[in-house]
Design an enzyme around this catalytic site. Sequence first.
Site, short mmCIF file in Angstrom:
data_model
loop_
_atom_site.label_atom_id
_atom_site.label_comp_id
_atom_site.label_asym_id
_atom_site.label_seq_id
_atom_site.Cartn_x
_atom_site.Cartn_y
_atom_site.Cartn_z
N GLU A 25 0.83 -1.21 0.00
CA GLU A 25 0.00 0.00 0.00
C GLU A 25 0.87 1.26 0.00
O GLU A 25 2.04 1.22 0.43
CB GLU A 25 -0.87 -0.03 1.27
CG GLU A 25 -1.82 1.16 1.40
CD GLU A 25 -2.86 0.98 2.49
OE1 GLU A 25 -2.76 0.02 3.28
OE2 GLU A 25 -3.80 1.81 2.56
N GLU A 173 -12.59 -2.22 2.63
CA GLU A 173 -13.15 -1.93 3.97
C GLU A 173 -14.27 -0.90 3.84
O GLU A 173 -14.26 0.14 4.52
CB GLU A 173 -12.05 -1.52 4.95
CG GLU A 173 -11.05 -2.63 5.18
CD GLU A 173 -10.14 -2.49 6.39
OE1 GLU A 173 -10.09 -1.41 7.00
OE2 GLU A 173 -9.47 -3.48 6.73
N GLU A 296 -6.18 -9.19 3.69
CA GLU A 296 -5.33 -8.52 4.70
C GLU A 296 -5.27 -9.41 5.93
O GLU A 296 -6.32 -9.73 6.51
CB GLU A 296 -5.88 -7.13 5.06
CG GLU A 296 -5.71 -6.12 3.95
CD GLU A 296 -6.08 -4.69 4.34
OE1 GLU A 296 -5.92 -4.34 5.53
OE2 GLU A 296 -6.52 -3.95 3.44
N GLN A 345 2.21 -6.19 5.35
CA GLN A 345 2.40 -5.79 3.97
C GLN A 345 3.84 -6.13 3.55
O GLN A 345 4.66 -6.45 4.40
CB GLN A 345 2.14 -4.30 3.81
CG GLN A 345 0.71 -3.92 4.17
CD GLN A 345 0.34 -2.49 3.73
OE1 GLN A 345 1.09 -1.80 3.04
NE2 GLN A 345 -0.82 -2.06 4.14
O1 AHR Z 1 -2.91 -2.65 6.25
C1 AHR Z 1 -3.18 -1.44 6.88
C2 AHR Z 1 -4.64 -1.04 6.82
O2 AHR Z 1 -5.40 -1.94 7.54
C3 AHR Z 1 -5.27 -1.05 5.46
O3 AHR Z 1 -5.05 0.11 4.75
C4 AHR Z 1 -6.72 -1.17 5.78
O4 AHR Z 1 -7.46 -1.79 4.75
C5 AHR Z 1 -6.73 -1.94 7.08
O5 AHR Z 1 -7.54 -1.35 8.01
#
Ligand code: AHR
Length: 494
Positions: A25, A173, A296, A345
């Site tokens: 991200e 989300e 995620e 991530q």
């Molecule tokens: O991974 C960090 C954040 O966690 C992401 O941007 C979001 O989708 C989630 O709440």
Amino acid sequence: MTELKIDAAKTAGTINRNIYGHFAEHLGRCIYEGIWVGEDSPIPNTKGLRNDVTAALKGLNIPVLRWPGGCFADEYHWMDGIGPKENRPRMVNTHWGGTVENNHFGTHEFMELCEQLGTEPYINGNVGSGTVYEMQQWMEYLTFDGESPMANLRKLNGREEPWKVKYFGVGNESWGCGGNMRPEYYADEYRRYGTYVRNYGDNKVYKIACGASEGDYHWTEVLMREAGRHMHGLSLHYYTLPTGNWQNKGSATEFDSTAWFETLRRTLYMEELLTKHSAIMDKYDPEKRVGLIVDEWGTWYNVEPGTNPGFLYQQNSLRDALVAGINLNLFHQHCDRVQMANIAQTVNVLQAMILTEGEKMVLTPTYHVFEMFKVHQDAELVPVELESPSYTLGAVSIPQLSVSCSRNAEGKLHLSLCNLHHAEAAPVQVKLSGLTDAAPELSGRILAHDSLQAHNTFADPEKVKPAAFTALEWKDGVLSATLPPASVAVIAIG
Ligand code: AHR
């Protein structure tokens, strides 16, 4: 001594390689610094992508990479990230630290990254603050081969051929940072936006709807009921916090054996989530056409002291290796429904594979688990009979062992085993039947350390790394081994 039984000839499904997916991200130092340094950087790079990081990531055979968010996706306007870099607008990354986003890493740079890594792109579109038209145009820009405004614009920006984009997420989300919607409302929005995510030519899109947060089963129920037939995948997000408290999640490296136990207990909740969300999906989709996409997952700790709280930079210890191994084993076991998972991530954010500091780079224990487990990608799941001993703390017990087994195209078995116990070894005997070879070749690798908090730093980058697991015995179809406390192993048989 724990007994495991495996019939090597049995199959319980295929482990989709996309379970080994990743997520990068525009957050903190994941994209900028971690992956993208720009063509003019003194850090060796190819087309702006740092060579050390891409070389390390290639070692994982990353099958699919999700981008540009996360929460960032729902405030990202893709047209800001194309064309000459000096003309690209600078914007505020409001979700993540309020930093300036210069849009130097955009669509072309992401697709270049995927090409360099040999990975499938998974693009997450903007529903929260974007328009249907914008989403439609993005797919046209990416995948249309012919004469059209967006295809012409792509060509003007230096890319003649369309790309292939299979995976597309419609919002992120949407129950929270992506628009605070109710499931009924989002289901309709998904249907509307998703309609215009077109298949151009032979590019067939696998559309992923925003799914539930953790145990929000109502969200899954409504989405499957109202929009199930319009989607290919439905996502699920679950993060492991040692304390379960978002205000004070706990440190990545300073923890005791109670926090170790709690973290593993909480990560095992993934099993219940997969079972219950799958059961709802089964009700509406008994043929299991719609994939559960855990796009995620991973650990989430307090940020490293002194770092920007909005950057989510955390260290990664042996405990993270266990979390990775346990979750990957669970995804294997649920491979009838789990078609993709994307750990959060890739670099410098949350449960990362890689940490960077300037031109330095370090591989985390999580990286090593992904590297050891990659042998399971696209393999056939082989069922394991196991009654795990308990790992008990006070009045609470969890299984001491997490195990899964697969058979690859050459017929070789891979058995991955995690010993969750912080202090006790786990002797195991594996009774194997159905093997073609009475005396198969055995080899193994193990990730372990005397210290639960062990982690790799720029000064000591190889503290936690895989070693050969040689203490394997074979007699009359029985494999014996002892897993040290707090360890992750993969044994190859055949
Ligand atoms: O991974 C960090 C954040 O966690 C992401 O941007 C979001 O989708 C989630 O709440």
